[in-house]
Every structure is written in C-alpha cells, then in structure tokens.
Design an enzyme around this catalytic site. Sequence first.
Site, PDB file in Angstrom:
ATOM      1  N   GLU A 282      19.978   0.692  -4.107  1.00 38.06           N
ATOM      2  CA  GLU A 282      19.448   1.215  -3.168  1.00 38.06           C
ATOM      3  C   GLU A 282      19.755   1.893  -1.536  1.00 38.06           C
ATOM      4  O   GLU A 282      19.168   2.653  -0.970  1.00 38.06           O
ATOM      5  CB  GLU A 282      19.636   3.389  -3.547  1.00 38.06           C
ATOM      6  CG  GLU A 282      19.884   3.537  -4.568  1.00 38.06           C
ATOM      7  CD  GLU A 282      20.049   4.940  -5.202  1.00 38.06           C
ATOM      8  OE1 GLU A 282      18.694   5.446  -4.402  1.00 38.06           O
ATOM      9  OE2 GLU A 282      20.076   5.644  -5.929  1.00 38.06           O
TER      10      GLU A 282
ATOM     11  N   GLU B   6      24.939   3.633 -12.067  1.00 37.54           N
ATOM     12  CA  GLU B   6      23.655   5.138 -11.869  1.00 37.54           C
ATOM     13  C   GLU B   6      25.109   5.852 -12.245  1.00 37.54           C
ATOM     14  O   GLU B   6      25.110   6.993 -11.526  1.00 37.54           O
ATOM     15  CB  GLU B   6      22.831   5.202 -11.453  1.00 37.54           C
ATOM     16  CG  GLU B   6      21.463   3.943 -10.845  1.00 37.54           C
ATOM     17  CD  GLU B   6      20.331   4.482 -10.230  1.00 37.54           C
ATOM     18  OE1 GLU B   6      20.467   5.902  -9.642  1.00 37.54           O
ATOM     19  OE2 GLU B   6      19.671   3.758  -9.779  1.00 37.54           O
TER      20      GLU B   6
END
Length: 785
Positions: free
Chosen positions: A127, A196
């Site tokens: 991320e 995710e």
Amino acid sequence: MWSDLIQKSKDGGLDVIETYVFWDLHEPSRNQYDFGGRKDLVKFVKLVGEAGLYVHLRIGPYVCAEWNYGGFPLWLHFIPGIELRTDNQQFKSEMQRFVTKIVDMMKQEKLYASQGGPVILSQIENEYGNVASSYGPRAKSYIKWAADMATSLDTGVPWVMCQQADAPDPIINTCNGFYCDNFSPNSPKKPKMWTENWSGWFLAFGGPVPYRPVEDLAFAVARFFQRGGTFQNYYMYHGGTNFGRSTGGPFISTSYDYDAPLDEYGLLRQPKYGHLKDLHKAIKLCEEAMVATDPTTTSLGSNLEATVYKAGSGSCSAFLANFGTQSDATVSFNGNSYHLPAWSVSVLPDCKNVALNTAKINSVETITRFVSQSRVSLSDWSWFREPVGISSNNAFSVSRLLEQINTTADKSDYLWYSLSIDIEGDEPFLQGGSRATLHVQSLGHALHAFINGNFTGSGKGSSSSAKVGIDVPVNLVHGRNKIDLLSLTVGLQNYGGHYDVRGAGVTGPVQFKGPDGSSATDLSSHQWTYQVGLKGEEFGLYNGVSELWTSESSLPTNQPLTWYKANFDAPDGDSPLAIDFTGMGKGEAWVNGKSIGRYWPTYISSDGACTDSCNYKGPYHEKKCLRNCGKPSQTFYHLPRSWLKPSGNVLVLLEEVGGDPSQISFATREIASVCSRVSESHPSPVDLWTTGNEGAPRKQSGPTMSLECPLPNQSISSIKFASFGTPHGSCGSYSHGQCSSSNALSIVQKACIGSRNCSLGVSIDTFGDPCVGVTKNLAIEAVCT
C-alpha cells in the site's frame, strides 16, 4: 490451530492462503533471527501445501496490518542516517537483506511453485501508493529499486505490489478495498487481482464492533469476477488474536476477529462462511468459460447489466447484476426472465439457470455465545505492589522531557517520568494554599499521575487522536514533593506517511497551575529521572516464578500498579476458551508465561450509530454496520487451549489502574442454535448441481432447506421454531407471521431430530399452501447436542 484453520479454509472453497511476513517477529534484534514456534514460517507454508492449497507470501516487509510499528523492528529506527520506506541506502540495505533471507529460506525448502512448491505469488512493499506523496520524488525511485531488487531474487513466480498504480513491469499492481470491480491494472498484460477484500473491519479500544453483511461481501466478490477478475483474497478470512504486544494502531484491540468467515476462535461464522462457500462453488462452475475468454458486458437497464463468458468449446457462463441500491428488478436475458434483488448478482454457470444469487442465502446461520465455566476458578492468589516511580538501577536523569519511543525502543509499554520539587508555600500557583492543578500534555497514548506516591489521575487517547492531556487537582506538602508520571503506549503507529517518526510520551508542557488556570509554573525543563519499564517486568513476574510474590494478607483489590498471580485447572472439553476480564481496569495478562495481550474492559465504546440489523444494500464502509455501542469494546480474551496443561496453570496479571481479579472468569465459545431461512424464490443449493455429458452444469431440485450441526459428534436434539409462510425476525428471535402452515413444526421435527443434518424442499408440495399467491419462507431454529 494452523492445520484446522487451513483445512476449514480449503473446505470453504479457498485455493490460496495469503500471509504477511512479520519482520519484527523474525528479526527482533539485528542479525538475530527467530523462526521457532508460532514464528515457523516454513512450517506454515508446508502445512498449506500439504493441504493442497497454494500460498501468496506477502513479504513486504512493511505490512501495516494494525500491527506494532507496521511490522518493522524498532532497531531500524536507531540506525544512523536511516529513513524508512524511501530511497535511502541504509534502509534499502536492511530491507534487501531481510527479503533475501526470506526468499532464500523458501528456495532452500523448494517451496516456490517454480520448484514444485506451493508459493505462487510474492508481494514486495504494501500500500505504498497510498502514502507515496509524503516521500516526494524519492518515492518513485524507491519503488523502482524495490521492484528491481525483488525480481533479481529469481523466485520463478510473479511479484505484486498492492495499491501501486505505477508498479514497474513486470510487477503486477493489485487492488485493496471493499470493492475492486472497477479496478484495472496498469497494463493489459497484467491480470486483474484483488489482494485484500475487507471482510469486516478492525476493532479499536474505545470503539464499537464493526461487521459487514455477507450479502454485500458476496456481491463484491461476484462483481469482481463478473468484470474480469482473476484472483481475490479475503482480508481477513481468519483474523485471530493480537497476542502479546503485537497490536499497533495505536489502540487496536487484542481481538482481531475482523468479522471474518472463521472467527477469532476458529469457529465457522455462519452464514458468512457458508454463503461464501456456495459462491466459490458457483463461480468455479463457470471456470471453463471464464478462463477461456474475455467477458462481454451489455446493459439490461438502469443499474442492470449482463456479462457473458462464451468459449469456443460451447461452454457459456453469465453474471446478471443489479447494482442499484433501492429497487428489485426483473430482467430478460437469453429469452428468459430473472428476478434480481437490489445490490445483487446472479451466477448462471450455463447461461440459463441461476446457481446462486448473492442476496439469497441457502447456508445455515448460527448463534454463538460465551458460556461461563463456573466450576473453573482461580486459586492460591498472590500479589506484588509495583513501586511508584524509580526503582531500577538503570534509571537516568536529563534536564528536559524525553519522547518515549526513542527512550524505550519499545522494550516496554511503560516509561516513568519522575521529578522532585521543593514547595515553599508561597508559590504563585498555590495562592496561599496547598491545592494546585497538575497539567500534563503527552503525545500519548495513556498516562497515570502520582503525587507523593498517591495515585492522582489518568488520561487516555483514542484511535482517532492519541494525544493525552490531563488537569488533575493535587495536594502538595511544604518541602519536598515527588511527581511520578507513568506514560504508556498501546501499540505503535502502523500506517501513514513517515508513521515511524510519530512520537509518544510526555513531551510537555508539565505545569502546576493555580485554581483559576493562571499562575502556571513550568516544570518541563527541570531535572527529570527516567526508568524504562517496570520492576515486575525486570524481574520476570509474568513467568510466575519470583520471590517477590506475597500472599500474607487478604487480596488487595482496586489498587493501581498491582501484579496478581493465581493457579487454575484447564476447563473440560475442547471448545475454544476465553477469559472474561470483567472487573479489571487495564493491563496485560500472561498464562504459563505466554502473553494473551493487553486487556482494557473499562474502555467503553461511544453510544449511537449501532444496529444489529444492517441494510446490506449500497456501498459498505467501516462505520456503516456497528454493534456494542455503550459497552466495553472487548471483555473476552482468547486463551488458546494449546497453551494449557490439564492442571497447575498460572495466570499473571499486571493491573495498572485498579481492579478486582476475583471477578475474572473463564468461558467457552459455544454454538447455541442453528438456523435456516429459505424462500420459495431461492435458487437450488449449488451443491445439487451436477455436470452433464457435454460438460455443462445441470440444475436439479428446487429451493431446499438444509440444516447441519457444526460438529461431527452432534445431532439435532430439538426444533425451537419452525414456520412455513411469512415468519418474522432473525435467528434466535423468529416469530410467526399472519400466514403459517399448521404442520410445519411436526414435518421438520420428523425430518431432522436425531440426525446431524437434514434437508427439506421449500415448497407447498412439502408443507401445503397456507396462503395462496404469496411467496412463502421456511424459517427454522434448531438445537444441536
């Protein structure tokens, strides 16, 4: 618990297990590695492979994960000249060394798919695209370096970067979020992957409990595959527990249940587990067509669309979606009519028959509860009073206030700030008396204040604002006065640009103020004495073995800074086990020397915004569906049975603010009821599909109610409720509607009692027709013993 969790994941229709690799666990000191016990990464990967599943190894090594310091070891912070997660040579050298270590371990055990092993994917960074702007122009060169470094390790399997739109070739950029159907990779040569899919959300101390309806989660999955997705991972499928001091945030709770399909205790969360299992089966019925061709999507009206996968072999699969949030719709597709509830996707493995609609649940629902084990008690109590203030020979003094993390290196949650000051009685802030206000400002995360050895007051931050400010009235004496401030962390920051340099602790000002807030005397630049950690930690009280324990008088309760120790025998049976910390304040607990984490049952969640019935229709966000408002964020704390002996177990508590340990109790996690609610409009269970001679799926039967007891040795002992008609309510609170078949209960009892599982057709052929022209539902609640 690994083997059981892995097998349940496989039984739920998963193909791949993702895991992070936690740098701080595996290299707690520089060049000193630990891969033993719960840290045995190779064993975990091998167990997944032995179960017939694949592995996605998310090395990172930054992991976020609501984990302490984002998974980085604190010793990184103290390397001269280092800057984390940017184009900095000191950091890159350490990162490359650790990533290479992990890759070499996998290679030595032949665990990469290129060697015949189960690891099919690896991730580098995590991320970073969300925070790259914080690092300026060096962010791009850092990502380029990370990609080159990873691919140079020659694993023979692809590398991914999630949330990294500029991931350089051949790194695959992937999506994280509640929905990823609109995501596109940065090259048409790269597959559309979702690393995710957030099955719920994390719980913070002081917050309510988030949950995500399974109808919405299933909708998100089906939409992703409808629109060309190839790989989707649940974060989390099993959330587990933040044992020890592993939780970050700060203020993330010890529970990391995450409303996952496998709950914190390893039990199936139904209907989430079962409905997703059915969805996985339905999608895999479409596999032949989906892997053979790209999809073609056409509009069927406002917020309505059909996507078709049609292969040259003749196989055809389709997805019909209603992504409106308000109205159900009836659509025409391939000459047939289909009813689509709002915010739902229907899966047609043969482009004709519906195998599953994401809004219509065929799987069972269960009610789980904690059952008090009243026969199990804590005995042989002993205790130790933690000294207030400085008690260690390792204390040191500085004429200023020190930031906590730089001082403790996270060796402990605790740092003492101690100061002695002489009071003459004529100080302006006293204004002729001995009463003043102590004002303390801290970067967080919590603070306890003592004046002349007496507990004066506390302050705490929150997950939204870690800073602490206290103003407490204090009584001072003429002459020498002692101020002791115990500052504590509740897990270090794990997310955000430059999160690693966010501080904690008392950085000031520290002041005495007069009654009206004026006449302040600043103490920040006085000679402060510091002690890292507590005496009980230094002497290893958490192991339960020490000469410091005493049991000579009655058990002291509601006393700050008190260690407690007691013995107990393991509760009977094999149901998952928890400790109920009702009656305690805040602290940490150990069983047989293993930390079960921080407990904080006195941190109450705010009122409002909670609902036990959340409308799944429409985009989900982490504050949409909340439970437990106005109650302790967490009362029950997971105690793994594998940590216990049949008898002679030792519980050790460190209580910071005061509690009554005699109120502590044990509870097992049990399934109280099994329910099912299926309508006449439901599709047949996906399990009832078979494949015809030409390879196309064939639909059999019609809507069917299936009940099954969760454990192999159980059978249905009674039917608490049964209604065919228009029943109201939900599992545990069903009631009859105006329309109800008179013989539903007896039919269900005859079909189900005494068996582990049973099935009944949901139709008037089975139950008769109590109300002609009305779509009827069958609702059942059963008890398994």
